[in-house]
Design an enzyme around this catalytic site. Structure first.
Site, PDB file in Angstrom:
ATOM      1  N   LYS A 180      10.325  -0.298  -9.739  1.00  0.00           N
ATOM      2  CA  LYS A 180       9.615  -0.519 -11.012  1.00  0.00           C
ATOM      3  C   LYS A 180       9.949   0.621 -11.970  1.00  0.00           C
ATOM      4  O   LYS A 180       9.895   1.792 -11.591  1.00  0.00           O
ATOM      5  CB  LYS A 180       8.097  -0.597 -10.783  1.00  0.00           C
ATOM      6  CG  LYS A 180       7.669  -1.891 -10.093  1.00  0.00           C
ATOM      7  CD  LYS A 180       6.163  -1.993 -10.006  1.00  0.00           C
ATOM      8  CE  LYS A 180       5.726  -3.144  -9.123  1.00  0.00           C
ATOM      9  NZ  LYS A 180       5.662  -4.425  -9.789  1.00  0.00           N
ATOM     10  N   HIS A 238       3.383   0.653  -0.806  1.00  0.00           N
ATOM     11  CA  HIS A 238       3.427   0.883  -2.256  1.00  0.00           C
ATOM     12  C   HIS A 238       2.585   2.088  -2.718  1.00  0.00           C
ATOM     13  O   HIS A 238       3.055   2.940  -3.455  1.00  0.00           O
ATOM     14  CB  HIS A 238       2.953  -0.351  -3.013  1.00  0.00           C
ATOM     15  CG  HIS A 238       3.653  -1.624  -2.610  1.00  0.00           C
ATOM     16  ND1 HIS A 238       4.984  -1.664  -2.292  1.00  0.00           N
ATOM     17  CD2 HIS A 238       3.204  -2.899  -2.484  1.00  0.00           C
ATOM     18  CE1 HIS A 238       5.332  -2.915  -1.983  1.00  0.00           C
ATOM     19  NE2 HIS A 238       4.266  -3.669  -2.086  1.00  0.00           N
ATOM     20  N   LYS A 338      -7.452  -7.258  -3.955  1.00  0.00           N
ATOM     21  CA  LYS A 338      -7.174  -8.597  -4.479  1.00  0.00           C
ATOM     22  C   LYS A 338      -8.446  -9.073  -5.193  1.00  0.00           C
ATOM     23  O   LYS A 338      -9.551  -8.649  -4.865  1.00  0.00           O
ATOM     24  CB  LYS A 338      -6.879  -9.583  -3.339  1.00  0.00           C
ATOM     25  CG  LYS A 338      -5.815  -9.110  -2.358  1.00  0.00           C
ATOM     26  CD  LYS A 338      -4.421  -9.333  -2.853  1.00  0.00           C
ATOM     27  CE  LYS A 338      -3.398  -9.024  -1.781  1.00  0.00           C
ATOM     28  NZ  LYS A 338      -2.218  -8.321  -2.270  1.00  0.00           N
ATOM     29  N   LYS A 343      -4.914  -7.633 -13.440  1.00  0.00           N
ATOM     30  CA  LYS A 343      -3.767  -7.003 -12.761  1.00  0.00           C
ATOM     31  C   LYS A 343      -3.396  -5.752 -13.547  1.00  0.00           C
ATOM     32  O   LYS A 343      -2.832  -5.841 -14.640  1.00  0.00           O
ATOM     33  CB  LYS A 343      -2.588  -7.975 -12.732  1.00  0.00           C
ATOM     34  CG  LYS A 343      -1.391  -7.429 -11.974  1.00  0.00           C
ATOM     35  CD  LYS A 343      -0.331  -8.503 -11.795  1.00  0.00           C
ATOM     36  CE  LYS A 343       0.932  -7.964 -11.140  1.00  0.00           C
ATOM     37  NZ  LYS A 343       0.761  -7.601  -9.745  1.00  0.00           N
TER      38      LYS A 343
HETATM   39  O1  LIG Z   1       4.274  -6.424  -1.569  1.00  0.00           O
HETATM   40  C1  LIG Z   1       3.372  -7.014  -2.123  1.00  0.00           C
HETATM   41  O2  LIG Z   1       3.198  -6.814  -3.439  1.00  0.00           O
HETATM   42  C2  LIG Z   1       2.484  -7.770  -4.231  1.00  0.00           C
HETATM   43  C3  LIG Z   1       2.155  -7.054  -5.542  1.00  0.00           C
HETATM   44  O3  LIG Z   1       3.346  -6.724  -6.194  1.00  0.00           O
HETATM   45  P1  LIG Z   1       3.417  -6.628  -7.773  1.00  0.00           P
HETATM   46  O4  LIG Z   1       4.813  -6.252  -8.052  1.00  0.00           O
HETATM   47  O5  LIG Z   1       3.043  -7.978  -8.304  1.00  0.00           O
HETATM   48  O6  LIG Z   1       2.433  -5.589  -8.177  1.00  0.00           O
HETATM   49  C4  LIG Z   1       1.231  -8.241  -3.526  1.00  0.00           C
HETATM   50  O7  LIG Z   1       0.631  -9.283  -4.264  1.00  0.00           O
HETATM   51  C5  LIG Z   1       1.608  -8.750  -2.155  1.00  0.00           C
HETATM   52  O8  LIG Z   1       0.409  -9.116  -1.465  1.00  0.00           O
HETATM   53  C6  LIG Z   1       2.337  -7.702  -1.363  1.00  0.00           C
HETATM   54  O9  LIG Z   1       2.846  -8.264  -0.174  1.00  0.00           O
END
Ligand SMILES: O=C1O[C@H](COP(=O)(O)O)[C@@H](O)[C@H](O)[C@H]1O
Ligand SMILES: NC(=O)C1=CN([C@@H]2O[C@H](COP(=O)(O)OP(=O)(O)OC[C@H]3O[C@@H](n4cnc5c(N)ncnc54)[C@H](OP(=O)(O)O)[C@@H]3O)[C@@H](O)[C@H]2O)C=CC1
Length: 496
Positions: A180, A238, A338, A343
């Site tokens: 990113k 992440h 979640k 977002k």
């Molecule tokens: O690796 C994952 O990431 C997504 C969120 O990624 P983003 O780039 O949309 O922030 C997450 O929704 C998913 O559960 C997870 O496996």
């Protein structure tokens, strides 16, 4: 665009080409790279799956995916070039004999990049299949998707299986957050700006908040998610990767080894959380039905395929401490979930207050400076400073106001397209640059720390606290900071 690493043709083999990740992310990203003229004219993209479909059917399927998942309309010129690179091979990935015919589809003279977009349980099978067909050589690269394992032990098994056939320099472990733009900008922000470089430690920083909020639920992935939970799905990879980039020491250079060495030191400095301190430092939540942007959404246990007994967490808040010189006494609060109100991913760095307040007339307590790094959406960097409100008064009385220095990427870089993380990472793999990929020891250090928390939760036998969908998680997450006289910074509540 300047490409430093080699830009040579390759055979890009996409195992699991019919899966969700390949369809939604990988194929559209490859197409975008083609559009940007960043795929070598002689590169070929070979999709691999179990179904016996024709070349034409595969090309039609890829076109359908790109039309569905790309943000832009299909460009016929790009599509003509891209579709000419596509090929399809039907392989039963668990059956070694199946790879014999596959061998005829690749060109031994070119670098082969194999992307394993499959469950990790079959990574070993794919490696064995490639080996038995004598396809493996020293120039090959393999890309592994997260999550690598379920815990330290299973991650070692997967990594060992792959290491039997490939050297570490050939293995590219994906964490798409490292692709990113704003996550990468953490390196530039910290090491290209002396105002941050010199104020980046326990002397100046009070605490750090990392929030990665999602408004989506588990998107039809109950089976996968319920096994993983938010800790394995988001924190182990992440959030910890973001933390390492904020906390690491300056690397000697930007090459893969130096960056990864520094990130590893951070992971090793994570103070363990175990049964003795898990209650003070962690909060787990699970969403129940609620409203997201005015729309009613079901609770986690009411999602399709749900098991009513599940105690899997969909929200986590953590107080993390680093036992090293730079960060002694500076808590890092991490939060991810979640079905939160929107977002938004951001890092908020709260600086220490001024030691003495000269402006008591205006503020009984001067608010701290804050650096906000908006990772997504509305990517940008913002510094909150105190400013004098313009007036005729001199030093007798000054009215102060909190003001913002705001750098918005979309305004500042109007002419630049912000590429999807996977585009950047796929390009890096094709060019053979490992800097943005996670080394085995990083994965293992992250699991070691995460396993301690998971074990402590299991031991405590407490169910996650319910929170209503569309809220910021259980109230205990507010208490996690409130008991230290701090609060989560909810800058973008209500933003679409
Ligand atoms: O690796 C994952 O990431 C997504 C969120 O990624 P983003 O780039 O949309 O922030 C997450 O929704 C998913 O559960 C997870 O496996
Ligand atoms: N989907 C996502 O957003 C994300 C996924 N990931 C990871 O990426 C990987 C792929 O995920 P995803 O695309 O969602 O998974 P899917 O289940 O949608 O697709 C997996 C692919 O693997 C193939 N496959 C599965 N089992 C076997 C088997 N036993 N033998 C041969 N082929 C098999 C399937 O082939 P076939 O078509 O022939 O059935 C399919 O193409 C996983 O490791 C996942 O954790 C990581 C981050 C995000």
């Amino acid at each position: 665009m300047v490409l430093e690493h080699s830009f040579e043709p390759c055979d890009f083999v996409l195992f699991g080409t019919k899966g969700d990740l390949a369809r939604r992310k990988l194929l559209p990203s490859l197409y975008q790279l083609e559009k940007a003229d960043l795929i070598h004219a002689d590169t070929r993209i070979i999709g691999v799956a179990r179904q016996d479909i024709s070349q034409e059917e595969y090309v039609a399927l890829v076109k359908e995916n790109i039309e569905k998942f790309s943000k832009e309309d299909l460009c016929s010129e790009t599509w003509t070039r891209f579709s000419a690179k596509l090929d399809y091979a039907c392989v039963d990935m668990k059956n070694v004999d199946s790879y014999k015919t596959f061998k005829t589809r690749v060109d031994a003279k070119r670098t082969m990049v194999c992307y394993f977009a499959t469950p990790p349980s079959i990574f070993g099978d794919i490696c064995r299949g490639l080996k038995s067909a004598k396809i493996i050589d020293k120039s090959m690269r393999v890309v592994l998707e997260k999550p690598i394992g379920h815990d330290l032990e299973s991650s070692k098994v997967i990594n060992d299986q792959v290491a039997e056939f490939f050297e570490e320099r050939q293995i590219y472990r994906i964490d798409h957050y490292l692709g990113k733009e704003t996550v990468l900008n953490l390196i530039a922000l910290r090491f290209a700006n002396s105002i941050f470089a010199t104020n980046w430690d326990h002397n100046c920083i009070d605490h750090v908040q990392i929030s990665v909020a999602e408004s989506v639920g588990i998107e039809g992935r109950w089976g996968y998610f319920d096994e993983a939970g938010q800790m394995r799905d988001m924190v182990q990879n992440h959030l910890l990767q973001i933390l390492t980039l904020i906390a690491m020491e300056p690397p000697a250079t930007l090459d893969a080894t130096n960056i990864r060495n520094e990130k590893l030191k951070v992971l090793k400095a994570l103070r363990p959380i175990d049964a003795s301190n898990v209650r003070q430092n962690t909060v787990r939540g699970q969403y129940v039905e609620g409203f997201i942007k005015g729309e009613e959404v079901p609770g986690y246990l009411d999602e399709p395929d749900a098991n009513q007994e599940s105690t899997t967490e969909t929200f986590i808040a953590l107080k993390v401490e680093l036992d090293n010189w730079r960060w002694a006494g500076v808590p890092f609060y991490l939060r991810t979930g979640k079905r939160l109100p929107n977002k938004t991913s951001e890092v908020n760095i709260f600086f220490k207050r001024q030691p003495h307040n000269l402006f008591k007339d205006s503020f009984t307590q001067l608010p701290p400076n804050k650096l906000t790094i908006r990772l997504q959406p509305d990517e940008g960097v913002e510094v909150t400073v105190m400013n004098k409100v313009p007036s005729l008064t001199g030093t007798g009385h000054m009215d102060l106001q909190k003001s913002k220095l705001n750098l918005s990427f979309s305004e500042t870089f109007k002419d630049e397209r912000i590429a999807d993380a996977y585009e950047k990472l796929l390009l890096e793999v094709m060019m053979g640059n490992q800097s943005l990929f996670v080394r085995r020891d990083e994965v293992e250090a992250a699991w070691t720390w995460v396993d301690g928390i998971l074990a402590a939760w299991e031991q405590s036998n407490e169910a996650p606290e319910p929170y209503q969908a569309g809220t910021w998680g259980p109230v205990s997450s507010i208490a996690l900071l409130a008991r230290e006289d701090r609060a989560w910074f909810e800058s973008r509540v209500g933003k679409k």
